[in-house]
Structure formats: structure tokens, C-alpha cells
Design a protein around this motif. Sequence first.
Motif, PDB file in Angstrom:
ATOM      1  N   UNK A 168       0.828  -1.204   0.000  1.00 38.58           N
ATOM      2  CA  UNK A 168       0.000   0.000   0.000  1.00 38.58           C
ATOM      3  C   UNK A 168       0.861   1.253   0.000  1.00 38.58           C
ATOM      4  N   UNK A 169       1.986   1.218   0.734  1.00 40.72           N
ATOM      5  CA  UNK A 169       2.879   2.379   0.768  1.00 40.72           C
ATOM      6  C   UNK A 169       3.497   2.630  -0.616  1.00 40.72           C
ATOM      7  N   UNK A 170       3.914   1.561  -1.288  1.00 38.55           N
ATOM      8  CA  UNK A 170       4.477   1.714  -2.630  1.00 38.55           C
ATOM      9  C   UNK A 170       3.410   2.234  -3.589  1.00 38.55           C
ATOM     10  N   UNK A 171       2.190   1.708  -3.461  1.00 40.56           N
ATOM     11  CA  UNK A 171       1.095   2.166  -4.333  1.00 40.56           C
ATOM     12  C   UNK A 171       0.845   3.657  -4.140  1.00 40.56           C
ATOM     13  N   UNK A 172       0.921   4.131  -2.907  1.00 38.72           N
ATOM     14  CA  UNK A 172       0.709   5.555  -2.648  1.00 38.72           C
ATOM     15  C   UNK A 172       1.827   6.392  -3.260  1.00 38.72           C
ATOM     16  N   UNK A 173       3.052   5.880  -3.220  1.00 33.97           N
ATOM     17  CA  UNK A 173       4.171   6.611  -3.822  1.00 33.97           C
ATOM     18  C   UNK A 173       3.993   6.727  -5.334  1.00 33.97           C
ATOM     19  N   UNK A 174       3.504   5.656  -5.967  1.00 33.62           N
ATOM     20  CA  UNK A 174       3.254   5.696  -7.414  1.00 33.62           C
ATOM     21  C   UNK A 174       2.141   6.689  -7.723  1.00 33.62           C
TER      22      UNK A 174
ATOM     23  N   UNK B 182       3.974  11.082   6.827  1.00 32.01           N
ATOM     24  CA  UNK B 182       3.335  10.843   8.121  1.00 32.01           C
ATOM     25  C   UNK B 182       2.827   9.415   8.235  1.00 32.01           C
ATOM     26  N   UNK B 183       2.259   8.897   7.137  1.00 26.13           N
ATOM     27  CA  UNK B 183       1.757   7.528   7.160  1.00 26.13           C
ATOM     28  C   UNK B 183       2.886   6.516   7.299  1.00 26.13           C
ATOM     29  N   UNK B 184       3.982   6.739   6.574  1.00 24.90           N
ATOM     30  CA  UNK B 184       5.121   5.831   6.664  1.00 24.90           C
ATOM     31  C   UNK B 184       5.740   5.885   8.055  1.00 24.90           C
ATOM     32  N   UNK B 185       5.712   7.063   8.680  1.00 25.58           N
ATOM     33  CA  UNK B 185       6.321   7.225  10.001  1.00 25.58           C
ATOM     34  C   UNK B 185       5.645   6.382  11.068  1.00 25.58           C
ATOM     35  N   UNK B 186       4.345   6.066  10.900  1.00 30.09           N
ATOM     36  CA  UNK B 186       3.650   5.268  11.910  1.00 30.09           C
ATOM     37  C   UNK B 186       3.552   3.794  11.527  1.00 30.09           C
ATOM     38  N   UNK B 187       4.162   3.421  10.394  1.00 38.46           N
ATOM     39  CA  UNK B 187       4.222   2.001  10.052  1.00 38.46           C
ATOM     40  C   UNK B 187       5.214   1.284  10.955  1.00 38.46           C
ATOM     41  N   UNK B 188       5.024   0.014  11.227  1.00 40.06           N
ATOM     42  CA  UNK B 188       6.074  -0.753  11.916  1.00 40.06           C
ATOM     43  C   UNK B 188       7.372  -0.661  11.124  1.00 40.06           C
ATOM     44  N   UNK B 189       8.482  -0.539  11.814  1.00 47.12           N
ATOM     45  CA  UNK B 189       9.756  -0.292  11.139  1.00 47.12           C
ATOM     46  C   UNK B 189      10.093  -1.402  10.144  1.00 47.12           C
ATOM     47  N   UNK B 190       9.760  -2.644  10.483  1.00 46.69           N
ATOM     48  CA  UNK B 190      10.069  -3.740   9.561  1.00 46.69           C
ATOM     49  C   UNK B 190       9.291  -3.598   8.259  1.00 46.69           C
TER      50      UNK B 190
ATOM     51  N   UNK C 165      10.706  -0.694   6.202  1.00 43.08           N
ATOM     52  CA  UNK C 165      11.964  -1.048   5.545  1.00 43.08           C
ATOM     53  C   UNK C 165      11.700  -1.838   4.263  1.00 43.08           C
ATOM     54  N   UNK C 166      10.730  -2.757   4.296  1.00 39.85           N
ATOM     55  CA  UNK C 166      10.377  -3.515   3.089  1.00 39.85           C
ATOM     56  C   UNK C 166       9.858  -2.569   2.010  1.00 39.85           C
ATOM     57  N   UNK C 167       9.017  -1.614   2.415  1.00 43.58           N
ATOM     58  CA  UNK C 167       8.451  -0.663   1.450  1.00 43.58           C
ATOM     59  C   UNK C 167       9.531   0.218   0.841  1.00 43.58           C
ATOM     60  N   UNK C 168      10.467   0.692   1.662  1.00 44.75           N
ATOM     61  CA  UNK C 168      11.534   1.562   1.142  1.00 44.75           C
ATOM     62  C   UNK C 168      12.426   0.811   0.156  1.00 44.75           C
ATOM     63  N   UNK C 169      12.697  -0.459   0.445  1.00 41.72           N
ATOM     64  CA  UNK C 169      13.537  -1.241  -0.468  1.00 41.72           C
ATOM     65  C   UNK C 169      12.796  -1.480  -1.786  1.00 41.72           C
ATOM     66  N   UNK C 170      11.491  -1.773  -1.692  1.00 43.41           N
ATOM     67  CA  UNK C 170      10.713  -2.070  -2.891  1.00 43.41           C
ATOM     68  C   UNK C 170      10.529  -0.840  -3.765  1.00 43.41           C
ATOM     69  N   UNK C 171      10.286   0.312  -3.155  1.00 46.80           N
ATOM     70  CA  UNK C 171       9.989   1.508  -3.947  1.00 46.80           C
ATOM     71  C   UNK C 171      11.216   1.986  -4.718  1.00 46.80           C
ATOM     72  N   UNK C 172      12.406   1.631  -4.247  1.00 47.71           N
ATOM     73  CA  UNK C 172      13.622   2.012  -4.967  1.00 47.71           C
ATOM     74  C   UNK C 172      13.756   1.253  -6.290  1.00 47.71           C
ATOM     75  N   UNK C 173      12.956   0.218  -6.473  1.00 43.15           N
ATOM     76  CA  UNK C 173      13.028  -0.591  -7.688  1.00 43.15           C
ATOM     77  C   UNK C 173      11.930  -0.233  -8.691  1.00 43.15           C
ATOM     78  N   UNK C 174      11.239   0.869  -8.415  1.00 46.21           N
ATOM     79  CA  UNK C 174      10.185   1.327  -9.329  1.00 46.21           C
ATOM     80  C   UNK C 174      10.627   2.636  -9.967  1.00 46.21           C
ATOM     81  N   UNK C 175      10.640   2.673 -11.289  1.00 42.52           N
ATOM     82  CA  UNK C 175      11.068   3.853 -12.039  1.00 42.52           C
ATOM     83  C   UNK C 175       9.981   4.226 -13.035  1.00 42.52           C
TER      84      UNK C 175
END
Length: 231
Positions: A79-85, A105-113, A116-126
Motif C-alpha cells: 500500500x505504501x508503494x502504491x501511494x508513492x506511485x 506521516x503515514x510511513x512514520x507510523x508504520x512498523x519499522x520492519x 523497511x520492506x516498502x523503502x527497499x521495494x519503492x527504490x526498484x520502481x522507475x
Amino acid sequence: MNRTDRLYAMVEELRAVAPRPRSARWLALRFEVCARTIARDIGALQQAGVPIYAEPGRTGGYILDKATTLPPVNLTPGEAVAMAVALHGLAGTPFHSAARSALRKLVAVMPESAAAVAREAVQRVHLVGDGPTAPVPAVVADVLLAPRVLLIEYADRTGALTARRIEPLGYVGSRAHWYLVGWCRLRRAVRAFRTDRIASACATDEAIPARTLTAADVAIPHRQVSQLTLD
């Protein structure tokens, strides 16, 4: 408790007792740090936009304005990656800055684990230009969040099908199409697969080896390629 967990727990503690205050001394005892650390943490939360204010006096302390904050949000990495797109489509509009702030703000209240998965995944979307509107098969869409070798049947320009075993590395989206970029074991090289030409797809249980998606892998001449972010 690390600082990120402490900041999150501090906000939830203030939310639970609001509109009553919690003193710096009480918070320091609760989180086993000094009052000076609490003051720094509160300052950091205020700078991040959390509506915390100080009430002076002997019975005062820090108070969270519950009316202008969100409770914990169970946002999934997908869902976080979808919002970034989706946010990418607001570039150049009057709402872009506000939308970026909302996503942070939404990412800040996500569980850190999960974050981290969302941040790694979103770096692979161009995305190229405004990004694509074409749909992507669900199996293909999920492979960046749970990286596994993918078995696909892929149609070339003539419609002929070939079976491929690929290691997904990322996505590139043009105005017309999504491309799944991956290491093709048949060709022994990085290839881009137009998702509308993927006739079938099946995720295996085999985890992909570590590979890096380089700028050259997603380079498209004479086009502007945008890198997404959650920050």
C-alpha cells in the motif's frame, strides 16, 4: 528501545492520556532516559508535524492534540508503494507538497520492519514521464515485495511464446506500458518484459540471489526517468 521505537511509543502514550499532560520527568522514567533526551525527542516530533504542545505549571507537561492526529495505521508495504506511485501523478500540481507530507506521516507510523520492506521495494520502481496506466498481473505486481524467481510465458512482437525463468529486479513504467526488469536465465542477461505480453506467470519458492538494478538497466534515451521515494 531504539529512538525510532521510543518516538512512536511516546506519541501513543500521549495519545492514550490526552487531553491530560505527561510531564518530562514521567516520560523520562517511563522510557528510561533523561529529561533532556525527552525534550529533544519532543522537539523532533514537533518538527515532524506531530501536534504536541507544552502546558506550563506544576501539573503541566506535554499534551497531544488528538483531534489533529491519526491513530496507528496498519499500512502494508504494498500500500505504501502504491501511494508513492499515485503521488507521482500529482507532480506539478498545487497538491504535490501536501501529498508528500501526508505520505511521510503515514510511513512514520508504520512498523519499522514493514517500512523497511516498502523503502527497499519503492527504490526498484522507475517511472518515465507521467507514468503508465496499463494494468499489471497480480502475481507480477507482488514479486518486488516478496522477491522470488518467476516463471513466465512471454510473447514476442509476433505473438510467439517462450518460457522464461527470471529474477525480478524492478519496474519501469512509461506512459503506455509497465516493464518488469529482471535477470533472464534463458538469455543470461538483464531484460525488460512488457507486462501486457506476459501470457502467464507463476511465482516459485526460490529466493532470488542478490543483484543490483543499475541506472543503465533502466536507461531510456531521450526520456526523463523518475525514481520514487517514501521520504
